[in-house]
Structures are given as C-alpha cells and as structure tokens.
Design a protein around this motif. Structure first.
Motif, PDB file in Angstrom:
ATOM      1  N   SER A  64     -43.301  17.095 129.337  1.00 56.14           N
ATOM      2  CA  SER A  64     -43.392  17.729 130.655  1.00 56.14           C
ATOM      3  C   SER A  64     -42.411  17.117 131.651  1.00 56.14           C
ATOM      4  N   ASP A  65     -41.803  15.990 131.301  1.00 53.86           N
ATOM      5  CA  ASP A  65     -40.763  15.410 132.159  1.00 53.86           C
ATOM      6  C   ASP A  65     -39.528  15.165 131.296  1.00 53.86           C
ATOM      7  N   PRO A  66     -38.807  16.243 130.952  1.00 55.05           N
ATOM      8  CA  PRO A  66     -37.735  16.107 129.954  1.00 55.05           C
ATOM      9  C   PRO A  66     -36.531  15.290 130.433  1.00 55.05           C
ATOM     10  N   THR A  67     -36.530  14.858 131.697  1.00 51.98           N
ATOM     11  CA  THR A  67     -35.431  13.960 132.104  1.00 51.98           C
ATOM     12  C   THR A  67     -35.565  12.609 131.408  1.00 51.98           C
ATOM     13  N   THR A  68     -36.712  12.389 130.715  1.00 51.94           N
ATOM     14  CA  THR A  68     -36.905  11.116 130.018  1.00 51.94           C
ATOM     15  C   THR A  68     -36.441  11.164 128.550  1.00 51.94           C
ATOM     16  N   LEU A  69     -35.854  12.279 128.132  1.00 48.39           N
ATOM     17  CA  LEU A  69     -35.457  12.437 126.715  1.00 48.39           C
ATOM     18  C   LEU A  69     -34.621  11.247 126.239  1.00 48.39           C
ATOM     19  N   ARG A  70     -34.807  10.889 124.962  1.00 45.39           N
ATOM     20  CA  ARG A  70     -34.055   9.744 124.420  1.00 45.39           C
ATOM     21  C   ARG A  70     -32.975  10.138 123.423  1.00 45.39           C
ATOM     22  N   THR A  71     -33.077  11.319 122.826  1.00 50.04           N
ATOM     23  CA  THR A  71     -32.079  11.717 121.814  1.00 50.04           C
ATOM     24  C   THR A  71     -30.683  11.684 122.441  1.00 50.04           C
ATOM     25  N   ARG A  72     -29.761  11.002 121.769  1.00 50.69           N
ATOM     26  CA  ARG A  72     -28.419  10.817 122.329  1.00 50.69           C
ATOM     27  C   ARG A  72     -27.382  11.569 121.498  1.00 50.69           C
ATOM     28  N   ALA A  73     -26.380  12.120 122.162  1.00 47.99           N
ATOM     29  CA  ALA A  73     -25.188  12.642 121.480  1.00 47.99           C
ATOM     30  C   ALA A  73     -24.007  11.883 122.075  1.00 47.99           C
ATOM     31  N   VAL A  74     -23.292  11.172 121.200  1.00 47.87           N
ATOM     32  CA  VAL A  74     -22.172  10.342 121.661  1.00 47.87           C
ATOM     33  C   VAL A  74     -20.880  10.955 121.140  1.00 47.87           C
ATOM     34  N   ARG A  75     -19.905  11.048 122.004  1.00 48.58           N
ATOM     35  CA  ARG A  75     -18.624  11.673 121.628  1.00 48.58           C
ATOM     36  C   ARG A  75     -17.832  10.716 120.743  1.00 48.58           C
ATOM     37  N   ASP A  76     -17.323  11.252 119.634  1.00 43.47           N
ATOM     38  CA  ASP A  76     -16.437  10.465 118.766  1.00 43.47           C
ATOM     39  C   ASP A  76     -15.290  11.388 118.372  1.00 43.47           C
ATOM     40  N   GLY A  77     -14.164  11.299 119.103  1.00 39.55           N
ATOM     41  CA  GLY A  77     -13.043  12.219 118.878  1.00 39.55           C
ATOM     42  C   GLY A  77     -13.478  13.638 119.197  1.00 39.55           C
ATOM     43  N   ASP A  78     -13.321  14.534 118.215  1.00 40.02           N
ATOM     44  CA  ASP A  78     -13.691  15.935 118.440  1.00 40.02           C
ATOM     45  C   ASP A  78     -15.123  16.232 117.995  1.00 40.02           C
ATOM     46  N   ASP A  79     -15.898  15.189 117.737  1.00 42.69           N
ATOM     47  CA  ASP A  79     -17.275  15.387 117.256  1.00 42.69           C
ATOM     48  C   ASP A  79     -18.299  14.825 118.241  1.00 42.69           C
ATOM     49  N   TRP A  80     -19.528  15.378 118.152  1.00 42.06           N
ATOM     50  CA  TRP A  80     -20.710  14.719 118.709  1.00 42.06           C
ATOM     51  C   TRP A  80     -21.398  14.015 117.540  1.00 42.06           C
ATOM     52  N   VAL A  81     -21.921  12.804 117.809  1.00 38.92           N
ATOM     53  CA  VAL A  81     -22.760  12.133 116.816  1.00 38.92           C
ATOM     54  C   VAL A  81     -24.155  12.010 117.443  1.00 38.92           C
ATOM     55  N   ILE A  82     -25.136  12.671 116.797  1.00 32.82           N
ATOM     56  CA  ILE A  82     -26.476  12.804 117.400  1.00 32.82           C
ATOM     57  C   ILE A  82     -27.476  11.908 116.662  1.00 32.82           C
ATOM     58  N   ASP A  83     -28.248  11.160 117.445  1.00 30.75           N
ATOM     59  CA  ASP A  83     -29.344  10.359 116.901  1.00 30.75           C
ATOM     60  C   ASP A  83     -30.584  10.602 117.745  1.00 30.75           C
ATOM     61  N   GLY A  84     -31.698  10.907 117.082  1.00 31.76           N
ATOM     62  CA  GLY A  84     -32.916  11.100 117.862  1.00 31.76           C
ATOM     63  C   GLY A  84     -34.078  11.538 116.998  1.00 31.76           C
TER      64      GLY A  84
END
Ligand code: FAD
Length: 400
Positions: free
Chosen positions: A138-158
């Motif tokens: 209900s407070d999605p500003t607290t989301l933890r899943t991260r997408a980090v830019r690596d060159g032309d890709d996103w690397v997602i962990d969550g």
C-alpha cells in the motif's frame, strides 16, 4: 449529464449478455475445474467470441481489439463480470488488459509489435510484478527491487509476490527502483521482462484462501536474480513507473467495479429467487422480515454503487482524473460486493457453501477485492485527505 443519462451500447451489450447467459454461465462448473477440459473449453469459447466480433473490447481496433471507447467497455464489464471466467473468454482478463492498455499508450513501435500484438491476440499472457513480501504494497514508494544500468542493459534483482497470472506467462512488467535518490514518486521504472530470461524464477503460486490456481488464476511469488534485459525494454520514460501505474489503475478500477456489479447482481438474483422458493416455519423465506431487509439493503447498495461508478466513469471520460470518486467506489463497492454475496450465501443455508451454486466461489473471490488495487483503508485515506484539503482551501466540498 448525470450517470443515469449515459446510454449503453445496446447491440453489443445485448450480444455480450446473451453470450454470457447461453455459453459461459452454463459451463461455469467445467471452467471452475481448471483442468485440461476447462482449458479446451476456454479456447473454444474464445474462438466463438472472436467470430462474433467481441474480442478484446478494452482496446481499439488499431491495437488489435474491438473496443468502442472507455464508457462502452465499462458497461460491457457489468455483463462480462457475472462470472469470473467472462474476462478470460472475452480476452480482457486482468492483468493482461491493464498491461495491454499501458503498452498501447506508452510502448514503442517495437514493443507493441513484440509484446502487445501477441498479447491482444491471446497468443500469450502476461503479469504485473510490483508487490513485494518484505515491504507494504500500500506504500509502493518503499519497493526494494532494483534495476541497475549496465551499458545497454538493466540488471534486475528483487523478490515479488502476488504477480497474478505469472504461471505460464510469456512476459511480465516489473516495477523496479532505478534511481533510489530521486523524489519518492520518480524512483521506479516499469520494465518488460520476458519470462524465459535467465534469473527469472516463478517460485510458486501462492495459495489464496486455500486456492493455488492454475495459469491465469495464480498469484505467484517471483524471484529476480541478476536478470539482464535491454534498456530498450523500458516502458515509457525512466522514473515514470508510478505515473504509468496511476494511468493504468484509475480507469482500471472502474472496470473492476463494473465487473463486481455483475457479481453483485448475480448474487442478488440468487438471493431473491431462493428466498421465494425455500420454505421454513410454514412459509417462504421471502416472508421473513430479516430476509426482506437483506433484499432491500442489497438493492439500495447495488443501485448506489452502480450510480457512483457510472458517475466516476462519466467524469473520467470527460477528462477528469476523478480521484475521490474512484477511491470512494473502490472501497464502497468492495464492501457491498462482499455483503451481498454473503447474504445470498446465508439465505441458501449449507447449500450456499457448496458448489451447487456459484456463491461460495464468488465469496472467495470477493474477499480479495478489499485488498488488491489498494486496501480499503488507503482509499478511505485518499477520499478524506482530498476532501479535507478542499475545506482547508476554503472551497468546502460540492457534490456534483
Ligand atoms: C487477489 C490479489 C491479486 C493481486 N494481484 C497483484 C498483481 O498482479 N501484481 C501486484 O504487484 N500485486 C498484486 N496484488 C497485491 C496487492 O496489490 C497488495 O496486496 C496491496 O497493494 C496491499 O499491499 P500488502 O498486501 O503488502 O499490504 P500492506 O501494505 O502491508 O497493508 C496491510 C494492511 O494494512 C492496512 N493499511 C495499510 N495502509 C494503511 C493506512 N494508511 N491506514 C490504515 N490502514 C492501512 C490495510 O488494512 C492493509 O490491508 C494482489 C493482491 C491480491 C489479494
């Protein structure tokens, strides 16, 4: 114009009503089994819907649907919603319908070709992956899943859960934090993730009130570990994740509530019919005042929900965001949905808890309505905060 003057699209509405009454409702028990026979029947019914020109009514023809506008679709949902399987049969099931709408509005031509076209055609399904077990949805500003830019890709962990329909889906739209230092509502981005990407693990369908589901009806836990997708899979602008979610959720709530209205009316039909038929203590249940009160209260509440919902739909169609109206119907209708079905169960006695009527399944589905797309308490908070702000500005509140 008031809600009562809105004119439903009579011909299509009648076609949808008749198809639900003649082809879907009589097959509901088979569909509820969610086995191979049920899957084959869904495919057959979908072909019939296509042949009638009623497929994917949430999207316009240029996006592969047969939609004729937001308000028309709202009315169709009241018929489609009479049975849970209606949305799947008409190709407008959640969350694919919402995903299709945001792809249509925000997708690049390449994304539309690769994801939207087969999604609308019913060749694959999708999921929307936002809620996480560790933080409050209900407070999605607290989301933890991260997408980090690596060159032309996103690397997602969550770690997500309640990703509805992820079992067997072709892709998901994942909400991930891309800039943790940005203002709270600019931190997250929506990213299209093909389900077969290495690192995507659909761990399990999470049983909901004892029902684990199958395919479309699942609510899955999903782990993302070093998931690499091209930056070109970004949906809309980077940091626009919440803004896009809002565009999806506002009108989407109208459609949810219209489907709930279909459920309420079906429960009401069953409540009244059984009250007339079943006799106790020398007369029909319909003659007992408690039961009459249930019928009168249900009538008033359903009618109020319907008019409030059509009023909100009309305001949205006129370009208003209708935030107060949408939040009000979301919590009010979720409560009425539950109460009307519950009264219908009660009037049926033990039979109401069996699979001899659709009510037990309807009651099970209805409970989630007070939580998904924002719990009741959050919508009450939105309504009261906005009204109080208007009073603080000295404007009071005008009921229109
Ligand atoms: C059937 C179903 C399908 C779903 N499908 C999806 C999906 O496809 N994709 C997806 O991402 N998510 C999905 N969800 C998740 C849903 O969006 C979240 O459950 C919802 O946002 C609430 O988050 P939460 O469960 O973490 O509860 P929390 O945020 O932890 O809240 C717990 C409770 O706290 C109370 N509460 C919260 N805020 C306030 C407040 N301000 N004042 C008073 N009380 C408060 C409420 O009673 C609330 O129920 C689904 C959920 C259900 C039940």
């Amino acid at each position: 114009m008031t809600a009562t003057k809105l004119a439903p699209p009579a011909e299509r509405l009648e076609q949808v009503r008749a198809f639900m009454a003649e082809r879907v409702l009589p097959n509901e028990r088979v569909l509820n089994r969610e086995d191979a026979e049920a899957d084959a029947l869904v495919a057959e019914l979908r072909d019939e819907v296509r042949a009638l020109g009623l497929w994917a009514p949430h999207l316009p023809p240029e996006a592969g649907g047969t939609g004729t506008g937001f308000l028309d679709y709202a009315y169709l949902n009241e018929q489609i919603g009479r049975c849970t399987w209606g949305q799947l049969v008409f190709g407008c099931q959640a969350p694919d319908a919402g995903n299709g709408e945001i792809l249509h509005h925000f997708g690049t031509p390449e994304q539309k070709e690769r994801w939207l076209r087969p999604l609308v055609a019913g060749e694959l399904r999708s999921f929307f992956s936002m809620t996480e077990p560790e933080v409050p949805g209900s407070d999605p500003t607290t989301l933890r899943t991260r997408a980090v830019r690596d060159g032309d890709d996103w690397v997602i962990d969550g770690h997500k859960w309640f990703s509805s329909g992820a079992d067997g889906a072709g892709f998901g739209i994942v909400m991930a934090v891309t800039d943790p230092d940005a203002p709270p509502h600019a931190r997250a981005t929506q990213i299209i993730v093909p389900a077969e990407t290495p690192g995507v693990d659909v761990v399990r369908p999470v049983p909901v009130l004892g029902h684990a589901g199958h395919g479309w009806s699942t609510h899955c836990e999903v782990l993302y570990t070093g998931v690499r997708v091209p930056v070109s899979n970004t949906l809309g602008e980077i940091g626009q994740g919440f803004a896009i979610a809002q565009k999806r959720l506002g009108p989407g709530r109208i459609h949810h509530v219209m489907r709930w209205l279909g459920q309420m009316q079906r429960a009401f039909d069953l409540l009244c019919s059984y009250a007339l038929e079943r006799e106790t203590f020398g007369g029909p249940l319909a003659e007992k005042q408690t039961v009459q009160n249930w019928i009168a209260d249900s009538y008033a509440e359903i009618q109020a929900c319907r008019l409030m919902t059509l009023d909100a739909a009309h305001k949205i169609d006129g370009g208003d965001e209708a935030r107060v109206e949408i939040s009000a119907i979301k919590f009010y209708a979720a409560g009425v949905l539950h109460d009307v079905i519950d009264r219908a169960v009660q009037v049926h006695g033990a039979r109401g808890l069996t699979d001899e009527t659709p009510l037990a399944n309807m009651l099970l589905q209805a409970r989630g309505a007070r939580i998904y797309d924002g719990p009741d308490e959050v919508h009450r908070m939105v309504v009261s905060r906005r009204i109080l702000k208007s009073f603080q500005r000295g404007d009071g509140w005008r009921f229109t």
